[in-house]
Design a protein around this motif. Sequence first.
Motif, PDB file in Angstrom:
ATOM      1  N   PHE A  35       0.783  -1.231   0.020  1.00  0.00           N
ATOM      2  CA  PHE A  35      -0.035  -0.037  -0.025  1.00  0.00           C
ATOM      3  C   PHE A  35       0.644   1.314   0.032  1.00  0.00           C
ATOM      4  O   PHE A  35       0.721   2.132  -0.717  1.00  0.00           O
ATOM      5  N   THR A  36       1.826   1.278   0.849  1.00  0.00           N
ATOM      6  CA  THR A  36       2.766   2.455   0.751  1.00  0.00           C
ATOM      7  C   THR A  36       3.682   2.656  -0.427  1.00  0.00           C
ATOM      8  O   THR A  36       3.691   3.779  -0.599  1.00  0.00           O
ATOM      9  N   VAL A  37       4.072   1.706  -0.924  1.00  0.00           N
ATOM     10  CA  VAL A  37       4.956   1.506  -2.123  1.00  0.00           C
ATOM     11  C   VAL A  37       3.900   2.290  -3.305  1.00  0.00           C
ATOM     12  O   VAL A  37       4.382   3.149  -4.008  1.00  0.00           O
ATOM     13  N   VAL A  38       2.822   1.604  -3.616  1.00  0.00           N
ATOM     14  CA  VAL A  38       1.862   1.935  -4.628  1.00  0.00           C
ATOM     15  C   VAL A  38       1.246   3.556  -4.346  1.00  0.00           C
ATOM     16  O   VAL A  38       1.278   4.064  -5.567  1.00  0.00           O
ATOM     17  N   ARG A  39       1.048   3.797  -3.343  1.00  0.00           N
ATOM     18  CA  ARG A  39       0.768   5.297  -3.045  1.00  0.00           C
ATOM     19  C   ARG A  39       1.636   6.332  -3.332  1.00  0.00           C
ATOM     20  O   ARG A  39       1.192   7.591  -3.499  1.00  0.00           O
TER      21      ARG A  39
END
Length: 146
Positions: free
Chosen positions: A132-136
């Motif tokens: 989630f952190t990487v994609v956002r």
Amino acid sequence: MNADSPTAPRTPPSPALWGRLAVPAGILAAVAGAFAYVGAVDPNEPGHYPVCPLYRLTGLYCPGCGGLRSAHAFVHGDLLTALRDNAAGVAAYLGFAVLWTVWVVRAVRGRPVRREPGRAQMWSIGALLLVFTVVRNLPFGGWLHP
């Protein structure tokens, strides 16, 4: 008098039941108080809450960025805005509600409520938050920005 009769006197819940429900009730009161505060004090207005230190230093969104705005929208019934501000936060709110309900039902039934999450569960949650952190923070993940 028949015990199933609507006029039959009911026995009050045992003190042991109140003892088993004290901690879940306290946790619910604390969470409800926090949500009430965030619902009353708008995080969209500057100056009410501090800026995320990771975002301030690096310009990157952490998994919690937008969580207060998400909680504010959630309290006001705006689920789409809550999901846009922090989808992981909304999943956590709903997960808390489910786990708390299971906790209370087990406490009422007198069953043990302590359950440690397994290693696989903890690694899965960590991996989901990392993704989630990487994609956002990638260009195509702009729809996950708070």
